[in-house]
Design a protein around this motif. Structure first.
Motif, PDB file in Angstrom:
ATOM      1  N   ALA A  39       0.822  -1.210   0.000  1.00  0.00           N
ATOM      2  CA  ALA A  39       0.000   0.000   0.000  1.00  0.00           C
ATOM      3  C   ALA A  39       0.855   1.258   0.000  1.00  0.00           C
ATOM      4  N   LEU A  42       2.205   2.157  -3.250  1.00  0.00           N
ATOM      5  CA  LEU A  42       1.211   2.707  -4.169  1.00  0.00           C
ATOM      6  C   LEU A  42       0.791   4.126  -3.786  1.00  0.00           C
ATOM      7  N   GLY A  43       1.298   4.599  -2.656  1.00  0.00           N
ATOM      8  CA  GLY A  43       0.991   5.991  -2.306  1.00  0.00           C
ATOM      9  C   GLY A  43       0.662   6.246  -0.860  1.00  0.00           C
ATOM     10  N   THR A  44       0.012   5.293  -0.166  1.00  0.00           N
ATOM     11  CA  THR A  44      -0.344   5.494   1.236  1.00  0.00           C
ATOM     12  C   THR A  44      -0.617   4.164   1.915  1.00  0.00           C
ATOM     13  N   MET A  78      -4.184   2.227   2.376  1.00  0.00           N
ATOM     14  CA  MET A  78      -4.816   1.303   1.425  1.00  0.00           C
ATOM     15  C   MET A  78      -4.477  -0.155   1.694  1.00  0.00           C
ATOM     16  N   GLN A 136      -8.039   9.702  -9.369  1.00  0.00           N
ATOM     17  CA  GLN A 136      -6.730   9.192  -8.966  1.00  0.00           C
ATOM     18  C   GLN A 136      -6.841   8.313  -7.729  1.00  0.00           C
ATOM     19  N   VAL A 137      -7.652   8.744  -6.766  1.00  0.00           N
ATOM     20  CA  VAL A 137      -7.846   7.952  -5.543  1.00  0.00           C
ATOM     21  C   VAL A 137      -8.543   6.635  -5.874  1.00  0.00           C
ATOM     22  N   GLN A 155      -8.446   4.973  -8.684  1.00  0.00           N
ATOM     23  CA  GLN A 155      -7.514   4.093  -9.393  1.00  0.00           C
ATOM     24  C   GLN A 155      -6.476   3.502  -8.451  1.00  0.00           C
ATOM     25  N   LYS A 156      -5.992   4.293  -7.513  1.00  0.00           N
ATOM     26  CA  LYS A 156      -4.996   3.776  -6.568  1.00  0.00           C
ATOM     27  C   LYS A 156      -5.577   2.645  -5.716  1.00  0.00           C
ATOM     28  N   ASN A 157      -6.847   2.789  -5.303  1.00  0.00           N
ATOM     29  CA  ASN A 157      -7.477   1.722  -4.524  1.00  0.00           C
ATOM     30  C   ASN A 157      -7.690   0.472  -5.356  1.00  0.00           C
ATOM     31  N   ASP A 164      -5.790  -0.358  -7.849  1.00  0.00           N
ATOM     32  CA  ASP A 164      -4.439  -0.907  -8.003  1.00  0.00           C
ATOM     33  C   ASP A 164      -4.041  -1.708  -6.765  1.00  0.00           C
ATOM     34  N   ALA A 165      -4.454  -1.222  -5.587  1.00  0.00           N
ATOM     35  CA  ALA A 165      -4.125  -1.922  -4.342  1.00  0.00           C
ATOM     36  C   ALA A 165      -4.807  -3.287  -4.291  1.00  0.00           C
TER      37      ALA A 165
END
Length: 576
Positions: free
Chosen positions: A119, A122-124, A127, A161-162, A164-166, A168-169
């Motif tokens: 997580a 991937l940014g944070t 996630m 963006q948020v 997509q990041k989730n 991706d997680a």
């Protein structure tokens, strides 16, 4: 393939455990599975162990399962507290961050997955719960594409963006776990759901929606676990239909505001838990003696005092029937499913106005906060009946309006303030037919008798849910509120053992439905009452109304946890 499984996620309160279970459940519900969830959580905002256990099935289910297939752990405490629920082929998925240790006395297999590390990359780290959801899907052989719509709904307001990041997680968790599993990918693959669309909701949301459908336009309440969601739901929904919610300074203000609104002709609600109901008791008496309709929801929790505010219990029963000082007529109803919570709450407003009494909708924490699959609700079944409320012009008469007229059925004509020729007194002391205070003995007897006879012949839809296929049963199992599903499961196991078992689940507690319960009790060799309290309150109420004292036994649980199917099965078998 398997047709059902039990999945649990656990960690420290405040680190996304609830949202992990929520996202996982919503997606599976949309695939057409039936789900039943129960949250174990602490009575604090952050910290302390919490878990969310979710049962997934291809057929209807209304109870938590005995064992556990998959345990998702965000800390070691989750493993230490919950691993004994895992069956021998169970799986633990644990975050590598806390260097998980698998207990020696389990045959379950543990996989260390870097939830937090993936997580963070991937940014944070927030996630990590999405990574865990993806890893779970890899074990279950579920196509993660189903999560796209869910994630967009939950995180869409935060931007693409948020979202997509989730996503991706979830994919990263799925891929990592697939590689770890190798040939065992889809080791617990579920049979396909039927794809049917159903609701997925907690009992409190159903209560709030039932109130809305039943014509409620005002709620006064003070926040308290496990009732607060009713107020939170109606805060969002009531303004759209011209209604409003007031968060009051305390429970006494809440119930008296609700009484005032009902007196003015507006269908009003208040909701609380045991401690709040204790404070509302005097006002319930005011509703009773002034014959003002009132609907109150009591979501039972562990007591006494603050007790166990986030744990299961069913110990308010006697208080709801006998808690007020003096004697007033009241109705105490107890829905046993989320569907019943919706329909019964709507009906409560009809009963309150038809009989001009306080109506208590009694639930418990498991029913109020347990989230489950619900069949589509039929708004066409909801009726609005206002009883003897006069809405036409009142004929002119000499003297005050007889608001408390002594009638054969015990129900007097009712008006709202401001109606021409409808002026009358309203007081909490004993009064005559016009409401004027009176201590005269004949008047006291006439008014008491009038009030008490109004609910003797109450018309209530299905006062007892019956699953009674045997004319003569070895055992009758009785329960109320959330124990219905677990009793049905335990009952099936007892039938498989060769016993003839009937089931009665009480939906109307007061006035007691003697005509419905007596034949069931008489036709059973033994009767056992299942309830989450220490003194067998429902069993004692049955004994008071029916007798058969020696035939009726109790199975009690009051440690804050709901009953499990094997407990019903084993404890009932001990009776034979």
């Amino acid at each position: 393939m398997i047709n059902q499984l039990s999945w649990k996620v656990g960690g420290q309160q405040g680190e996304g455990i609830e949202s992990t279970g929520e996202i996982f459940s919503i997606a599976l519900n949309r695939l057409g599975y039936y789900l039943y969830g129960y949250r174990h959580f602490s009575s604090r905002i952050k910290g302390g162990h919490t878990n969310n256990k979710i049962r997934v099935s291809t057929s209807e289910t209304r109870s938590v399962s005995d064992d556990l297939d998959i345990l998702v752990a965000f800390d070691q405490e989750t493993i230490d507290v919950n691993y004994k629920e895992l069956h021998d082929s169970g799986i633990i998925i644990a975050d590598t961050k806390f260097k998980p240790q698998c207990p020696e006395d389990t045959k379950a297999v543990m996989y260390s997955v870097p939830f937090t590390e993936i997580a963070t990359g991937l940014g944070t780290s927030l996630m990590k719960n999405m990574v865990a959801v993806g890893a779970s899907c890899s074990i279950l052989g579920i196509d993660i594409a189903v999560f796209k719509e869910v994630v967009e709904e939950i995180f869409g307001r935060k931007g693409e963006q948020v979202v997509q990041k989730n996503l991706d997680a979830i994919k990263a968790g799925y891929d990592y776990m697939a590689e770890e599993l190798g040939d065992q990918k889809g080791a617990m693959q579920l049979e396909k759901g039927d794809g049917q669309k159903r609701l997925f909701m907690i009992g409190n949301d159903a209560i709030a929606l039932g109130a809305l459908a039943g014509g409620c336009r005002f709620m006064a309440a003070y926040p308290i676990t496990p009732a607060s969601e009713i107020m939170e739901y109606l805060i969002k929904k009531l303004p759209a239909v011209g209604g409003t919610v007031i968060q009051t300074e305390d429970e006494i203000a809440a119930v008296t505001m609700a009484i005032g609104a009902n007196y003015a002709g507006v269908r009003a609600l208040t909701a609380s838990a045991g401690p709040g109901l204790s404070l509302k008791m005097e006002a319930l008496g005011l509703s009773g003696i002034t014959e003002t309709p009132l609907v109150v929801v009591d979501t039972q929790r562990g007591g006494p005092s603050t007790g166990l505010p986030t744990k299961q219990e069913q110990s308010d029963l006697m208080a709801m029937i006998y808690g007020t000082h003096g004697e007033i007529p009241k109705i105490v109803m107890a829905p046993s499913t989320v569907e019943e919570a919706f329909y019964d709450t709507a009906e409560a407003f009809n009963l309150a106005e038809e009989y001009q009494v306080p109506v208590i909708v009694l639930t418990d924490l498991q029913l109020s906060l347990g989230k489950q699959t619900v069949q589509p609700l039929e708004l066409g079944r909801v009726q609005i009946r206002r009883g003897k409320l006069i809405q036409d012009e009142i004929p002119e008469a000499t003297g005050y309006f007889k608001r408390y007229e002594v009638t054969d059925d015990g129900i007097s004509p009712r008006v709202i303030p401001g109606m021409k020729n409808g002026i009358h007194h309203v007081t909490g002391v004993e009064h005559d037919e016009t409401g004027k205070p009176s201590e005269a003995a004949p008047n006291r007897i006439a008014q008491m008798d009038k009030r008490m006879r109004k609910i003797k012949d109450i018309k209530f839809p299905m006062p007892v849910y019956k699953n009674a296929k045997h004319e003569e049963a070895d055992l009758l199992i009785v329960g109320f509120n959330s124990t219905r599903g677990v009793i049905e499961e335990g009952m099936a196991r007892l039938e498989a053992d060769g016993l003839k078992v009937n089931h009665a689940h009480m939906r109307l507690i007061h006035p007691f439905p003697v005509e419905e319960m007596l034949p069931l009790v008489n036709s059973a060799k033994k009767v056992v009452v299942i309830e989450n309290n220490a003194t067998g309150q429902l069993a004692n109420i049955i004994k008071m109304n029916i007798g058969q004292v020696n035939k009726i036994k109790s199975i009690l649980k009051y440690d804050g946890n709901p009953f499990l199917p094997h407990e019903i099965h084993s404890k009932c078998k001990e009776l034979f």
